[in-house]
Motif scaffolding. Sequence first.
Motif, PDB file in Angstrom:
ATOM      1  N   VAL A   3      38.022  78.847  59.898  1.00  0.00           N
ATOM      2  CA  VAL A   3      37.885  80.127  59.194  1.00  0.00           C
ATOM      3  C   VAL A   3      36.445  80.618  59.273  1.00  0.00           C
ATOM      4  CG1 VAL A   3      38.062  81.270  56.952  1.00  0.00           C
ATOM      5  CG2 VAL A   3      39.856  79.689  57.682  1.00  0.00           C
ATOM      6  N   VAL A   4      35.479  79.697  59.151  1.00  0.00           N
ATOM      7  CA  VAL A   4      34.065  80.069  59.270  1.00  0.00           C
ATOM      8  C   VAL A   4      33.800  80.695  60.634  1.00  0.00           C
ATOM      9  CG1 VAL A   4      31.716  79.138  59.478  1.00  0.00           C
ATOM     10  CG2 VAL A   4      33.178  78.415  57.591  1.00  0.00           C
ATOM     11  N   GLN A   5      34.373  80.121  61.678  1.00  0.00           N
ATOM     12  CA  GLN A   5      34.161  80.641  63.031  1.00  0.00           C
ATOM     13  C   GLN A   5      34.722  82.049  63.195  1.00  0.00           C
ATOM     14  OE1 GLN A   5      35.350  77.882  66.181  1.00  0.00           O
ATOM     15  NE2 GLN A   5      34.936  76.146  64.830  1.00  0.00           N
ATOM     16  N   GLN A   6      35.741  82.380  62.412  1.00  0.00           N
ATOM     17  CA  GLN A   6      36.338  83.717  62.491  1.00  0.00           C
ATOM     18  C   GLN A   6      35.651  84.717  61.577  1.00  0.00           C
ATOM     19  OE1 GLN A   6      40.644  83.654  61.943  1.00  0.00           O
ATOM     20  NE2 GLN A   6      40.733  81.564  62.706  1.00  0.00           N
ATOM     21  N   SER A   7      34.773  84.249  60.699  1.00  0.00           N
ATOM     22  CA  SER A   7      34.215  85.113  59.666  1.00  0.00           C
ATOM     23  C   SER A   7      33.087  85.973  60.222  1.00  0.00           C
ATOM     24  CB  SER A   7      33.698  84.274  58.497  1.00  0.00           C
ATOM     25  OG  SER A   7      32.506  83.603  58.866  1.00  0.00           O
ATOM     26  N   ASP A   8      32.738  86.994  59.459  1.00  0.00           N
ATOM     27  CA  ASP A   8      31.653  87.881  59.843  1.00  0.00           C
ATOM     28  C   ASP A   8      30.460  87.752  58.904  1.00  0.00           C
ATOM     29  OD1 ASP A   8      32.755  88.953  57.587  1.00  0.00           O
ATOM     30  OD2 ASP A   8      33.325  90.871  58.479  1.00  0.00           O
ATOM     31  N   GLY A   9      30.355  86.608  58.241  1.00  0.00           N
ATOM     32  CA  GLY A   9      29.205  86.367  57.380  1.00  0.00           C
ATOM     33  C   GLY A   9      29.413  86.703  55.923  1.00  0.00           C
ATOM     34  N   ASP A  10      30.588  87.153  55.548  1.00  0.00           N
ATOM     35  CA  ASP A  10      30.866  87.457  54.145  1.00  0.00           C
ATOM     36  C   ASP A  10      31.206  86.180  53.383  1.00  0.00           C
ATOM     37  OD1 ASP A  10      30.459  90.163  54.535  1.00  0.00           O
ATOM     38  OD2 ASP A  10      32.561  90.554  55.030  1.00  0.00           O
ATOM     39  N   ASN A  11      31.365  86.310  52.059  1.00  0.00           N
ATOM     40  CA  ASN A  11      31.805  85.185  51.254  1.00  0.00           C
ATOM     41  C   ASN A  11      33.159  84.691  51.746  1.00  0.00           C
ATOM     42  OD1 ASN A  11      29.541  85.519  49.710  1.00  0.00           O
ATOM     43  ND2 ASN A  11      30.608  86.373  47.932  1.00  0.00           N
ATOM     44  N   LEU A  12      33.329  83.385  51.766  1.00  0.00           N
ATOM     45  CA  LEU A  12      34.599  82.784  52.174  1.00  0.00           C
ATOM     46  C   LEU A  12      35.135  81.937  51.041  1.00  0.00           C
ATOM     47  CD1 LEU A  12      33.718  81.410  55.737  1.00  0.00           C
ATOM     48  CD2 LEU A  12      34.715  83.619  55.175  1.00  0.00           C
ATOM     49  N   MET A  13      36.440  81.857  50.949  1.00  0.00           N
ATOM     50  CA  MET A  13      37.064  80.905  50.045  1.00  0.00           C
ATOM     51  C   MET A  13      38.478  80.646  50.525  1.00  0.00           C
ATOM     52  SD  MET A  13      37.919  81.100  45.997  1.00  0.00           S
ATOM     53  CE  MET A  13      38.857  79.802  45.198  1.00  0.00           C
ATOM     54  N   ILE A  14      38.814  79.394  50.730  1.00  0.00           N
ATOM     55  CA  ILE A  14      40.185  79.028  51.052  1.00  0.00           C
ATOM     56  C   ILE A  14      40.640  77.951  50.074  1.00  0.00           C
ATOM     57  CG2 ILE A  14      39.885  79.579  53.498  1.00  0.00           C
ATOM     58  CD1 ILE A  14      39.888  76.516  54.023  1.00  0.00           C
ATOM     59  N   SER A  15      41.920  77.751  50.006  1.00  0.00           N
ATOM     60  CA  SER A  15      42.494  76.657  49.229  1.00  0.00           C
ATOM     61  C   SER A  15      43.236  75.751  50.193  1.00  0.00           C
ATOM     62  CB  SER A  15      43.444  77.170  48.150  1.00  0.00           C
ATOM     63  OG  SER A  15      44.113  76.080  47.533  1.00  0.00           O
ATOM     64  N   PRO A  16      42.562  74.725  50.719  1.00  0.00           N
ATOM     65  CA  PRO A  16      43.247  73.818  51.638  1.00  0.00           C
ATOM     66  C   PRO A  16      44.482  73.180  51.038  1.00  0.00           C
ATOM     67  CG  PRO A  16      40.888  73.479  51.743  1.00  0.00           C
ATOM     68  CD  PRO A  16      41.146  74.391  50.573  1.00  0.00           C
ATOM     69  N   SER A  17      44.456  72.902  49.755  1.00  0.00           N
ATOM     70  CA  SER A  17      45.628  72.292  49.127  1.00  0.00           C
ATOM     71  C   SER A  17      46.815  73.236  49.142  1.00  0.00           C
ATOM     72  CB  SER A  17      45.305  71.858  47.696  1.00  0.00           C
ATOM     73  OG  SER A  17      44.827  72.951  46.952  1.00  0.00           O
ATOM     74  N   SER A  18      46.566  74.529  48.911  1.00  0.00           N
ATOM     75  CA  SER A  18      47.650  75.499  48.950  1.00  0.00           C
ATOM     76  C   SER A  18      48.252  75.574  50.341  1.00  0.00           C
ATOM     77  CB  SER A  18      47.130  76.881  48.532  1.00  0.00           C
ATOM     78  OG  SER A  18      48.132  77.863  48.672  1.00  0.00           O
ATOM     79  N   VAL A  19      47.396  75.651  51.359  1.00  0.00           N
ATOM     80  CA  VAL A  19      47.894  75.730  52.733  1.00  0.00           C
ATOM     81  C   VAL A  19      48.614  74.434  53.108  1.00  0.00           C
ATOM     82  CG1 VAL A  19      47.285  76.116  55.147  1.00  0.00           C
ATOM     83  CG2 VAL A  19      46.006  77.287  53.331  1.00  0.00           C
ATOM     84  N   ALA A  20      48.037  73.295  52.732  1.00  0.00           N
ATOM     85  CA  ALA A  20      48.629  72.004  53.085  1.00  0.00           C
ATOM     86  C   ALA A  20      50.002  71.826  52.440  1.00  0.00           C
ATOM     87  CB  ALA A  20      47.705  70.862  52.677  1.00  0.00           C
ATOM     88  N   LEU A  21      50.143  72.250  51.189  1.00  0.00           N
ATOM     89  CA  LEU A  21      51.442  72.109  50.520  1.00  0.00           C
ATOM     90  C   LEU A  21      52.481  73.038  51.129  1.00  0.00           C
ATOM     91  CD1 LEU A  21      50.300  71.737  46.807  1.00  0.00           C
ATOM     92  CD2 LEU A  21      51.437  70.005  48.209  1.00  0.00           C
ATOM     93  N   ALA A  22      52.081  74.263  51.452  1.00  0.00           N
ATOM     94  CA  ALA A  22      53.028  75.181  52.087  1.00  0.00           C
ATOM     95  C   ALA A  22      53.474  74.633  53.441  1.00  0.00           C
ATOM     96  CB  ALA A  22      52.388  76.562  52.247  1.00  0.00           C
TER      97      ALA A  22
END
Length: 435
Positions: free
Chosen positions: A83-102
Amino acid sequence: MVGLRWAGAAIAGSVLLLGLVGCAVSESWADGSKRPDASSPESGSSVEPPDSVAQTPNAPLPAVDPEVVAAQTRFGFSLFSQVVQQSDGDNLMISPSSVALALAMLYNGANGETQEAMANALSLRGLSVESLNQANQSLMTVLENADPKVKLAIANSLWARRNFPFEDAFLQANQAFYEAEVSTLDFSDRQSVETINDWVSRNTEGKIPTIIDQINPDDVMFIINAIYFNGTWQRVFDARQTSNQPFYLADGSQKSHPMMRQDGGYLYLENNQFQAVQLPYGNGRLSMVIVLPQQSLGLDTFLSILTPDNWQTWQEQFSFRAGAIQLPRFKSEFSVNLNTALQAMGMDVAFDPSAADFSGLSAEPTYVSRVQHKTLIDVNERGTEAAAVTSIGVTTTSMPMNPFQMTCDRPFFYAIQDNETGSILFMGTVVNPET
């Protein structure tokens, strides 16, 4: 320690891995019953080493498989890096647990090469589907009871196209282990979009009101995980000590921003790369880990050395120390399509209509069309409120045909053909059947 591995980290205004602590109670069950809410967060009045905080669960909790925790940690860092590699320098936040559970729910329907690709992306290292399901069930139970002063809520749901054939074993496994609500909807009805989004809003306390904008004609299922976190600092920041201070941006410019301040004793780590502190919530089981890269290093360089192994090594180096911290109040929202990230992590076959194998989900050919992820965080003097939603759109490669009604009550064309050769023997029109 689960609270250390799964803590969130705010790095120079960006948020890292808070979603790893943000999962627990499902407030809505498949049978319609309700679990009791966690008690309202309250602040502590003193700061003591975390080891001195009493943890008195009401009942023995199940053992958590450390391999599953390690797998989700590896997955989380890998996903964040993408996700960092796709970002344009803005604030980032992901929930790996949410993605992993889905993805774990979807994993119950994968077979063959698709299952292997998902296992590699999720860093499961030979863990069976049954073991993963049981481990996630135990982990959610442990997290829901982590701290009575912190509200942690998790909800899972499967939204299925009406009359599309799904495998009973797939639905039953997700109900049994993930407590997923299973609902069938008329996907051709616009109201179905609102129904799904209403569920998302309800299970994130209104913080994330929508996750899908439309349902495509060939969509057959949405697998959704919603997480809500609300924790009060173990010792709240005194709002009277908050003042506007300069905050220096990556380009060298600065802006005036409210900075909270607190003195006390904390778990702290400092080396030639960064300073880091753990700010506990509630009874201290859960914390936010804040990592400030040294000015000579910078955030980008720090992110390049942020690996699961380094993270674990750093966790073991924290020690209790008196000090002061200034932290900006911040609130941010983030939305990202994870298709590219997950494909880069080896899951490309799951997105390939001609190769995906989700025969455990349905006998009809299906594939993953999109994985959408949204997060929100609000950090202030009292504590932290955060939410995350992950939606996996499952699409059929052969669109199901709805019953039709054909009434030839106006002029029409007809043809009589040889179906073997395609030769048309007769063709004509009917404009008036009575002549």
